[in-house]
Write a protein that holds these residues in place. Structure first.
Motif, PDB file in Angstrom:
ATOM      1  N   LEU A  37       0.827  -1.199   0.000  1.00  0.00           N
ATOM      2  CA  LEU A  37       0.000   0.000   0.000  1.00  0.00           C
ATOM      3  C   LEU A  37       0.868   1.259   0.000  1.00  0.00           C
ATOM      4  O   LEU A  37       2.046   1.207   0.375  1.00  0.00           O
ATOM      5  CB  LEU A  37      -0.902  -0.002   1.230  1.00  0.00           C
ATOM      6  N   PRO A  38       0.320   2.403  -0.401  1.00  0.00           N
ATOM      7  CA  PRO A  38       1.091   3.654  -0.358  1.00  0.00           C
ATOM      8  C   PRO A  38       1.605   4.003   1.035  1.00  0.00           C
ATOM      9  O   PRO A  38       2.598   4.718   1.172  1.00  0.00           O
ATOM     10  CB  PRO A  38       0.090   4.702  -0.853  1.00  0.00           C
ATOM     11  N   THR A  39       0.943   3.488   2.069  1.00  0.00           N
ATOM     12  CA  THR A  39       1.382   3.743   3.442  1.00  0.00           C
ATOM     13  C   THR A  39       2.604   2.920   3.831  1.00  0.00           C
ATOM     14  O   THR A  39       3.160   3.114   4.914  1.00  0.00           O
ATOM     15  CB  THR A  39       0.255   3.413   4.413  1.00  0.00           C
ATOM     16  N   GLY A  40       3.012   1.969   2.999  1.00  0.00           N
ATOM     17  CA  GLY A  40       4.141   1.104   3.313  1.00  0.00           C
ATOM     18  C   GLY A  40       3.743  -0.237   3.873  1.00  0.00           C
ATOM     19  O   GLY A  40       4.580  -1.145   3.975  1.00  0.00           O
TER      20      GLY A  40
ATOM     21  N   VAL B 129      11.328  -1.863   1.505  1.00  0.00           N
ATOM     22  CA  VAL B 129      11.749  -2.214   2.866  1.00  0.00           C
ATOM     23  C   VAL B 129      11.679  -1.002   3.778  1.00  0.00           C
ATOM     24  O   VAL B 129      11.141  -1.069   4.895  1.00  0.00           O
ATOM     25  CB  VAL B 129      13.178  -2.801   2.833  1.00  0.00           C
ATOM     26  N   VAL B 130      12.205   0.127   3.302  1.00  0.00           N
ATOM     27  CA  VAL B 130      12.212   1.348   4.124  1.00  0.00           C
ATOM     28  C   VAL B 130      10.783   1.803   4.408  1.00  0.00           C
ATOM     29  O   VAL B 130      10.445   2.196   5.534  1.00  0.00           O
ATOM     30  CB  VAL B 130      13.020   2.453   3.421  1.00  0.00           C
ATOM     31  N   ASP B 131       9.922   1.748   3.389  1.00  0.00           N
ATOM     32  CA  ASP B 131       8.527   2.155   3.587  1.00  0.00           C
ATOM     33  C   ASP B 131       7.839   1.246   4.611  1.00  0.00           C
ATOM     34  O   ASP B 131       7.052   1.716   5.448  1.00  0.00           O
ATOM     35  CB  ASP B 131       7.769   2.116   2.263  1.00  0.00           C
ATOM     36  N   ALA B 132       8.117  -0.060   4.545  1.00  0.00           N
ATOM     37  CA  ALA B 132       7.500  -0.992   5.498  1.00  0.00           C
ATOM     38  C   ALA B 132       7.987  -0.720   6.918  1.00  0.00           C
ATOM     39  O   ALA B 132       7.197  -0.736   7.875  1.00  0.00           O
ATOM     40  CB  ALA B 132       7.807  -2.430   5.098  1.00  0.00           C
ATOM     41  N   LEU B 133       9.281  -0.470   7.078  1.00  0.00           N
ATOM     42  CA  LEU B 133       9.807  -0.172   8.416  1.00  0.00           C
ATOM     43  C   LEU B 133       9.207   1.114   8.966  1.00  0.00           C
ATOM     44  O   LEU B 133       8.880   1.201  10.154  1.00  0.00           O
ATOM     45  CB  LEU B 133      11.331  -0.057   8.355  1.00  0.00           C
TER      46      LEU B 133
ATOM     47  N   GLU C  35       4.507  15.035   7.430  1.00  0.00           N
ATOM     48  CA  GLU C  35       4.712  14.561   6.057  1.00  0.00           C
ATOM     49  C   GLU C  35       3.649  15.153   5.140  1.00  0.00           C
ATOM     50  O   GLU C  35       2.490  15.307   5.516  1.00  0.00           O
ATOM     51  CB  GLU C  35       4.672  13.029   6.009  1.00  0.00           C
ATOM     52  N   ARG C  36       4.051  15.457   3.936  1.00  0.00           N
ATOM     53  CA  ARG C  36       3.128  16.099   3.004  1.00  0.00           C
ATOM     54  C   ARG C  36       2.115  15.091   2.458  1.00  0.00           C
ATOM     55  O   ARG C  36       2.385  13.884   2.432  1.00  0.00           O
ATOM     56  CB  ARG C  36       3.918  16.706   1.840  1.00  0.00           C
ATOM     57  N   PRO C  37       0.972  15.569   2.013  1.00  0.00           N
ATOM     58  CA  PRO C  37       0.007  14.672   1.363  1.00  0.00           C
ATOM     59  C   PRO C  37       0.667  13.952   0.182  1.00  0.00           C
ATOM     60  O   PRO C  37       1.378  14.568  -0.609  1.00  0.00           O
ATOM     61  CB  PRO C  37      -1.100  15.623   0.893  1.00  0.00           C
ATOM     62  N   GLY C  38       0.424  12.670   0.100  1.00  0.00           N
ATOM     63  CA  GLY C  38       1.038  11.869  -0.958  1.00  0.00           C
ATOM     64  C   GLY C  38       2.418  11.358  -0.613  1.00  0.00           C
ATOM     65  O   GLY C  38       3.001  10.581  -1.373  1.00  0.00           O
ATOM     66  N   GLU C  39       2.987  11.796   0.537  1.00  0.00           N
ATOM     67  CA  GLU C  39       4.319  11.347   0.943  1.00  0.00           C
ATOM     68  C   GLU C  39       4.277  10.578   2.261  1.00  0.00           C
ATOM     69  O   GLU C  39       5.297  10.380   2.905  1.00  0.00           O
ATOM     70  CB  GLU C  39       5.264  12.545   1.078  1.00  0.00           C
ATOM     71  N   THR C  40       3.094  10.124   2.639  1.00  0.00           N
ATOM     72  CA  THR C  40       2.936   9.395   3.894  1.00  0.00           C
ATOM     73  C   THR C  40       3.829   8.151   3.910  1.00  0.00           C
ATOM     74  O   THR C  40       3.843   7.372   2.961  1.00  0.00           O
ATOM     75  CB  THR C  40       1.475   8.966   4.087  1.00  0.00           C
ATOM     76  N   GLY C  41       4.574   8.007   4.982  1.00  0.00           N
ATOM     77  CA  GLY C  41       5.453   6.855   5.122  1.00  0.00           C
ATOM     78  C   GLY C  41       6.838   7.068   4.552  1.00  0.00           C
ATOM     79  O   GLY C  41       7.698   6.200   4.686  1.00  0.00           O
ATOM     80  N   ARG C  42       7.087   8.217   3.902  1.00  0.00           N
ATOM     81  CA  ARG C  42       8.383   8.457   3.274  1.00  0.00           C
ATOM     82  C   ARG C  42       9.266   9.417   4.069  1.00  0.00           C
ATOM     83  O   ARG C  42      10.349   9.770   3.643  1.00  0.00           O
ATOM     84  CB  ARG C  42       8.201   8.972   1.849  1.00  0.00           C
ATOM     85  N   GLY C  43       8.788   9.831   5.233  1.00  0.00           N
ATOM     86  CA  GLY C  43       9.611  10.659   6.097  1.00  0.00           C
ATOM     87  C   GLY C  43       9.424  12.140   5.848  1.00  0.00           C
ATOM     88  O   GLY C  43       8.850  12.563   4.837  1.00  0.00           O
ATOM     89  N   PRO C  44       9.924  12.962   6.786  1.00  0.00           N
ATOM     90  CA  PRO C  44       9.794  14.409   6.635  1.00  0.00           C
ATOM     91  C   PRO C  44      10.823  14.951   5.643  1.00  0.00           C
ATOM     92  O   PRO C  44      11.741  14.245   5.225  1.00  0.00           O
ATOM     93  CB  PRO C  44      10.084  14.912   8.048  1.00  0.00           C
ATOM     94  N   ARG C  45      10.669  16.222   5.302  1.00  0.00           N
ATOM     95  CA  ARG C  45      11.673  16.923   4.495  1.00  0.00           C
ATOM     96  C   ARG C  45      12.621  17.635   5.458  1.00  0.00           C
ATOM     97  O   ARG C  45      12.205  18.494   6.217  1.00  0.00           O
ATOM     98  CB  ARG C  45      11.006  17.890   3.538  1.00  0.00           C
TER      99      ARG C  45
END
Length: 488
Positions: free
Chosen positions: A41-44, A79-83, A372-382
């Motif tokens: 899923l997009p959430t990881g 892997v990173v998204d799942a973690l 986290e920005r919309p559409g970037e959930t699970g990918r970390g902050p900027r």
């Protein structure tokens, strides 16, 4: 006469079937990995059909473990998204916690040391008075085998798991065993091949974790029960290694894989368990790379976990090293390791102290993930920058500054910095990570910080050797050319 001659000849066990070509296994694994990737899923996380397509912590952890066991790199995006997804959830069931421990220990037992300790302590608390596990609540052999698997992963990662826990687990599992060596889901229940594999594998696991305890009665009883269990599985090996029978054939096959790994055997009865099981798994793989149940006509609701179990069997996951990171054991690598204990802290700081100090960001808390920005959930902050600071009343000391890239999410970056131990400092100091984040609207920045992390100066053998080399290199006489002359 011929019959008597035949009976007099020594009986020779047939050679087990040859294993499928490695190329065929690798191709099946690649297709299975592609299927898992396609359904992330997009959430990881991954959907768990039993929860109405909602994510399940244990299901996501199982998928992650299967990916890592299938040689997907530890810094791979999936892997990173799942973690990242798992770091924001709490696993409050035995299956969930056990699969999480398998995944964390396989990914990096040092980076996740504090996390592993916390989850392992939770599992130990859930062990019943009799020594087995439930969901929690109740008790059954299936939950018990996964609890033992998770605690084994934690123990090999350096987490403190007392020997008494293994003895109590082995004693509890023995209560599930029937007179013929088989096992049932609950005490006194009818035997199944899945549970017989679970019982045999868990007894062998406990015996391995306890090690050579001498010839006391407990050790002898465990060995005898393992032999009985292996004999029963050997008698029914052909049935246990099929994929077209029973409700959970791939769950059962992954259980057989663990029997082979922990009991250190390549055969069940007269069959080579890996060759037979792998051939059946390869033959039952679907065109899309997944595995399901033949009776479901391609529409069953448990394709993801069945695919993960098939991959774990094909990759012989239980026999593999815990983690490919470094050559020393995870417990040895923990020497000099520190991490902020607050899992919910905005910033989790970790450090390794040896000849130098290595600092990195171990994870982000819920407040930061909310940025986290919309559409970037699970990918970390900027992240704009990370500063590692020793705070003090007379003025802070900045040990290192690592620039971020606010144009994109931080993703797997750990913002690692390696610095010498501050000269003139005592053997203990506190370090804080101060992080500047780009606001979600991009209009400004905000600062967050980790709790102070207390570091103790640690000199490992490698560190002492490095110091000795440095001292030797600084010795001018050691490099001088010496000329010796003699006269009569």
């Amino acid at each position: 006469m011929l019959l008597l001659l035949a009976l007099a000849l020594p009986q020779v066990s047939p050679e087990p079937s040859p294993e499928p070509p490695r190329e065929a296994v690798d191709a099946a694994v690649r297709a299975g990995v592609a299927y898992l990737r396609a359904h992330q899923l997009p959430t990881g996380g991954w959907p768990f059909e039993g929860l109405g397509d909602r994510e399940g912590c244990g299901n996501t952890a199982l998928m992650l473990y299967a990916l890592l066991a299938s040689d997907v790199p530890r810094d791979d995006e999936a892997v990173v998204d799942a973690l990242t997804n798992l770091s924001g959830t709490d696993c409050f069931r035995t299956y969930d916690a056990a699969c999480l421990l398998l995944a964390l220990a396989r990914h990096d037992p040092l980076e996740h040391a504090t996390w592993i300790d916390e989850v392992a302590a939770r599992l130990l608390e859930w062990q019943t008075r009799d020594g087995d596990w439930g969901y929690p609540g109740g008790a059954d052999l299936s939950n018990t085998q996964y609890a033992a698997l998770g605690l084994r992963a934690a123990a090999l990662a350096g987490s403190p798991v007392p020997a008494e826990a293994w003895r109590r687990t082995a004693a509890a599992v023995a209560d599930y065993q029937r007179r013929d060596g088989s096992f049932g889901y609950q005490r006194g229940a009818s035997a199944t091949d899945s549970m017989s594999a679970a019982g045999a594998g868990t007894l062998a696991l406990c015996a391995a974790m306890l090690g050579p305890e001498g010839d006391d009665d407990g050790a002898r009883r465990r060995r005898a029960r393992i032999e009985d269990a292996l004999e029963h599985l050997g008698e029914h090996a052909e049935r246990a290694l099929r994929t077209d029978g029973g409700a959970w054939p791939y769950y059962r096959l992954y259980g057989v894989e663990r029997v082979g790994a922990f009991a250190r055997t390549e055969r069940l009865g007269e069959l080579g368990w890996y060759a037979t099981g792998a051939a059946a798994i390869l033959a039952s793989q679907r065109a899309d790379g997944s595995w399901g149940h033949p009776r479901d006509g391609g529409h069953d609701d448990w394709v993801l976990p069945r695919t993960a179990f098939a991959l774990l069997f094909l990759q012989r996951a239980s026999a593999a090293p815990l983690s490919p990171v470094g050559e020393r054991s995870p417990a040895a690598r923990r020497a000099g390791f520190h991490e902020t204990g607050a899992r919910r802290a905005d910033v989790r700081l970790a450090a390794r102290v040896d000849a130098d100090v290595t600092l990195w960001i171990a994870g982000w808390g819920p407040t930061v993930r909310a940025r986290e920005r919309p559409g970037e959930t699970g990918r970390g902050p900027r992240v704009v920058r990370v500063e590692y600071v020793v705070p003090a009343a007379e003025g802070d000391t900045v040990l290192a500054t690592v620039a971020g890239d606010p144009r994109r999410p931080a993703g797997p970056r750990r913002f690692e910095a390696r610095v010498p131990w501050p000269s003139g400092r005592a053997e203990e100091l506190a370090v804080v990570a101060r992080v500047t984040l780009l606001e979600a609207d991009g209009a400004g920045s905000a600062g967050v910080a980790s709790p102070p992390l207390a570091l103790r100066y640690h000199r490992s053998a490698a560190g002492r050797a490095a110091d000795e080399r440095a001292e030797r290199d600084a010795n001018l006489l050691a490099r001088a050319r010496t000329r010796v002359a003699a006269s009569s």
